[in-house]
Design a protein around this motif. Structure first.
Motif, mmCIF file in Angstrom:
data_model
loop_
_atom_site.group_PDB
_atom_site.id
_atom_site.type_symbol
_atom_site.label_atom_id
_atom_site.label_comp_id
_atom_site.label_asym_id
_atom_site.label_seq_id
_atom_site.Cartn_x
_atom_site.Cartn_y
_atom_site.Cartn_z
ATOM 1 N N THR A 130 0.846 -1.196 0.000
ATOM 2 C CA THR A 130 0.000 0.000 0.000
ATOM 3 C C THR A 130 0.875 1.237 0.000
ATOM 4 O OG1 THR A 130 -1.932 1.041 1.024
ATOM 5 C CG2 THR A 130 -0.215 0.240 2.511
ATOM 6 N N ASN A 131 0.229 2.387 -0.056
ATOM 7 C CA ASN A 131 0.950 3.657 -0.049
ATOM 8 C C ASN A 131 0.379 4.541 1.046
ATOM 9 O OD1 ASN A 131 1.712 6.462 -0.736
ATOM 10 N ND2 ASN A 131 2.611 5.518 -2.548
ATOM 11 N N THR A 132 1.157 4.772 2.096
ATOM 12 C CA THR A 132 0.691 5.634 3.181
ATOM 13 C C THR A 132 1.173 7.074 3.032
ATOM 14 O OG1 THR A 132 2.554 5.172 4.664
ATOM 15 C CG2 THR A 132 0.664 3.671 4.772
ATOM 16 N N ASP A 133 1.979 7.351 2.014
ATOM 17 C CA ASP A 133 2.425 8.729 1.790
ATOM 18 C C ASP A 133 1.238 9.658 1.558
ATOM 19 O OD1 ASP A 133 5.159 8.165 2.027
ATOM 20 O OD2 ASP A 133 5.340 7.662 -0.094
ATOM 21 N N CYS A 134 0.234 9.152 0.847
ATOM 22 C CA CYS A 134 -0.944 9.981 0.582
ATOM 23 C C CYS A 134 -1.691 10.294 1.875
ATOM 24 C CB CYS A 134 -1.859 9.312 -0.440
ATOM 25 S SG CYS A 134 -2.400 7.642 0.004
ATOM 26 N N ILE A 135 -1.724 9.346 2.804
ATOM 27 C CA ILE A 135 -2.367 9.593 4.100
ATOM 28 C C ILE A 135 -1.548 10.613 4.886
ATOM 29 C CG2 ILE A 135 -3.030 8.544 6.290
ATOM 30 C CD1 ILE A 135 -3.658 5.996 4.763
ATOM 31 N N GLY A 136 -0.231 10.571 4.739
ATOM 32 C CA GLY A 136 0.606 11.572 5.384
ATOM 33 C C GLY A 136 0.269 12.976 4.933
ATOM 34 N N VAL A 137 0.056 13.148 3.633
ATOM 35 C CA VAL A 137 -0.330 14.456 3.109
ATOM 36 C C VAL A 137 -1.696 14.860 3.643
ATOM 37 C CG1 VAL A 137 -0.921 15.741 1.014
ATOM 38 C CG2 VAL A 137 1.054 14.199 1.014
ATOM 39 N N ARG A 138 -2.625 13.934 3.561
ATOM 40 C CA ARG A 138 -3.997 14.210 4.014
ATOM 41 C C ARG A 138 -4.034 14.655 5.466
ATOM 42 N NH1 ARG A 138 -8.136 11.675 6.892
ATOM 43 N NH2 ARG A 138 -10.220 11.876 6.007
ATOM 44 N N GLU A 139 -3.394 13.856 6.338
ATOM 45 C CA GLU A 139 -3.473 14.135 7.760
ATOM 46 C C GLU A 139 -2.677 15.371 8.164
ATOM 47 O OE1 GLU A 139 -5.608 12.688 9.811
ATOM 48 O OE2 GLU A 139 -6.291 11.629 8.028
ATOM 49 N N SER A 140 -1.653 15.718 7.415
ATOM 50 C CA SER A 140 -0.913 16.942 7.715
ATOM 51 C C SER A 140 -1.845 18.145 7.664
ATOM 52 C CB SER A 140 0.234 17.124 6.712
ATOM 53 O OG SER A 140 1.184 16.110 6.848
ATOM 54 N N PHE A 141 -2.677 18.202 6.639
ATOM 55 C CA PHE A 141 -3.627 19.307 6.528
ATOM 56 C C PHE A 141 -4.748 19.185 7.569
ATOM 57 C CE2 PHE A 141 -2.018 19.585 2.055
ATOM 58 C CZ PHE A 141 -1.597 20.909 2.109
ATOM 59 N N LEU A 142 -5.336 18.002 7.676
ATOM 60 C CA LEU A 142 -6.505 17.850 8.548
ATOM 61 C C LEU A 142 -6.172 18.010 10.023
ATOM 62 C CD1 LEU A 142 -8.470 14.892 6.918
ATOM 63 C CD2 LEU A 142 -8.847 17.343 6.643
ATOM 64 N N GLN A 143 -5.025 17.496 10.450
ATOM 65 C CA GLN A 143 -4.689 17.564 11.866
ATOM 66 C C GLN A 143 -4.236 18.956 12.291
ATOM 67 O OE1 GLN A 143 -5.381 15.071 13.916
ATOM 68 N NE2 GLN A 143 -6.083 13.892 12.163
ATOM 69 N N ASN A 144 -3.594 19.678 11.392
ATOM 70 C CA ASN A 144 -3.099 21.005 11.733
ATOM 71 C C ASN A 144 -4.118 22.116 11.478
ATOM 72 O OD1 ASN A 144 -0.021 20.917 12.491
ATOM 73 N ND2 ASN A 144 -0.298 19.419 10.839
ATOM 74 N N PHE A 145 -5.033 21.866 10.542
ATOM 75 C CA PHE A 145 -6.056 22.857 10.212
ATOM 76 C C PHE A 145 -7.409 22.144 10.162
ATOM 77 C CE2 PHE A 145 -2.177 24.027 7.707
ATOM 78 C CZ PHE A 145 -1.764 25.073 8.526
ATOM 79 N N PRO A 146 -8.047 21.934 11.321
ATOM 80 C CA PRO A 146 -9.275 21.132 11.391
ATOM 81 C C PRO A 146 -10.408 21.618 10.487
ATOM 82 C CG PRO A 146 -8.373 21.474 13.577
ATOM 83 C CD PRO A 146 -7.594 22.357 12.663
ATOM 84 N N ASP A 147 -10.409 22.913 10.142
ATOM 85 C CA ASP A 147 -11.484 23.442 9.298
ATOM 86 C C ASP A 147 -11.072 23.572 7.835
ATOM 87 O OD1 ASP A 147 -9.647 25.478 9.592
ATOM 88 O OD2 ASP A 147 -11.151 27.073 9.819
#
Length: 325
Positions: A130-147
């Protein structure tokens, strides 16, 4: 930590490939994971995973396996005490063909960075790429900027570069972060053309637009999410200079958004990072996706839910390590 949208709920979705690879005593046994690639001397992954295992109180290890011999991969992966592995350059593409199955995100991105194990009906191990790099990108935005989704949904995104990290960023913006279209900026147009064709062939159906000039950038709607994926070198060649001018044009637009600078070595505050800050954008360090993709790997290997992971100490040791480089 992670959302429950599709593959982002990675533990639940992983069981579509088989049942748990663990037994009641697995998390108390000295099992192993490893990183397969070359070169690895600058990798922060061993430090990251050691700290995560420590925080979980699990006696597992994560070791670099630096080699130019691809034939060593399968024997290492199938050792009886190995519970999974990470894959980095130059093997992210070639190892897709040797695992038993590749997840949807791995197929579309065209590369894997993680192998986890699930059991088939007969109890035999199945090795899933699998590829978790894409989840890394996703969560970087979502966790740091919840809105952030309130601002990014239905708006353009921008990805800078033409390599493997670029493809992961495109997938994240398209799949989870609401981008209506994705602008692509790169010094070499043919790299982008080839990448777009490969993504489309693999099933990507989002709108990708190669931005070739400052004049074109001036006429486009401002992106909300921007991901930089190129090394921290000052532009010298004509294509590099043009790309930098296009990026400056986008950053100078009246509407500001969020930037993720994925480059963090040898220093996390790259020239692009400083440009974005000066232009009034909210900017994230490249260590953020590195950490979140690593946690996603750990969820797949340990089969522990996201709530078990505390990242304050992890982020602290990574930051301290970078300060010493």
């Amino acid at each position: 930590m992670f959302g429950d949208d599709g593959p982002a709920d990675i533990l639940k979705s992983s069981y579509q490939y088989g049942t748990s690879a663990l037994n009641q005593s697995s998390r108390s046994q000295p099992l192993r994971t490893f990183l397969f690639g070359y070169p690895l001397h600058n990798s922060l992954a061993p430090l990251l995973h050691a700290k995560i295992f420590e925080g979980l109180s699990i006696p597992w290890t994560y070791s670099p396996m630096e080699t130019q011999d691809a034939s060593r991969f399968i024997p290492a992966l199938k050792a009886p005490d190995v519970i999974g592995c990470a894959v980095t350059m130059p093997y992210k593409v070639s190892m897709m063909s040797v695992v038993d199955e590749v997840t949807a995100e791995g197929k579309i991105i065209g590369a894997i960075n993680t192998v986890f194990i699930r059991k088939a009906h007969d109890g035999s191990p199945r090795y899933i790429g699998t590829n978790t790099d894409c989840i890394g990108v996703r969560e970087s935005f979502l966790q740091n900027f919840p809105d952030v989704l309130e601002h990014s949904t239905g708006k353009p995104g921008l990805v800078i570069g033409g390599g493997g990290a670029c493809r992961s960023a495109i997938y994240a913006l398209w799949k989870w972060l609401g981008a209506s279209k994705i602008y692509l900026v790169n010094r070499i147009e043919s790299e982008v053309t080839d990448m777009i064709q490969s993504l489309k062939t693999a099933g990507f159906d989002g709108e990708l637009i190669y931005v070739s000039s400052v004049e074109m950038a001036e006429g486009l709607e401002a992106p909300v999410l921007v991901v930089g994926t190129v090394p921290d070198f000052a532009p010298r060649e004509e294509g590099e200079i043009t790309a930098r001018n296009i990026i400056t044009t986008f950053l100078s637009k009246e509407r500001k958004g969020y930037v993720l600078e994925m480059c963090y070595h040898p220093k996390p505050r790259t020239e692009f990072f400083e440009m974005a800050v000066a232009a009034g954008w909210k900017v994230l360090y490249g260590t953020e996706p590195m950490i979140y993709q690593g946690v996603a790997q750990q969820v797949l290997w340990t089969e522990l839910s996201q709530e078990n992971f505390s990242l304050d100490e992890v982020k602290k040791v990574i930051s301290e390590k970078l300060e010493k480089i």
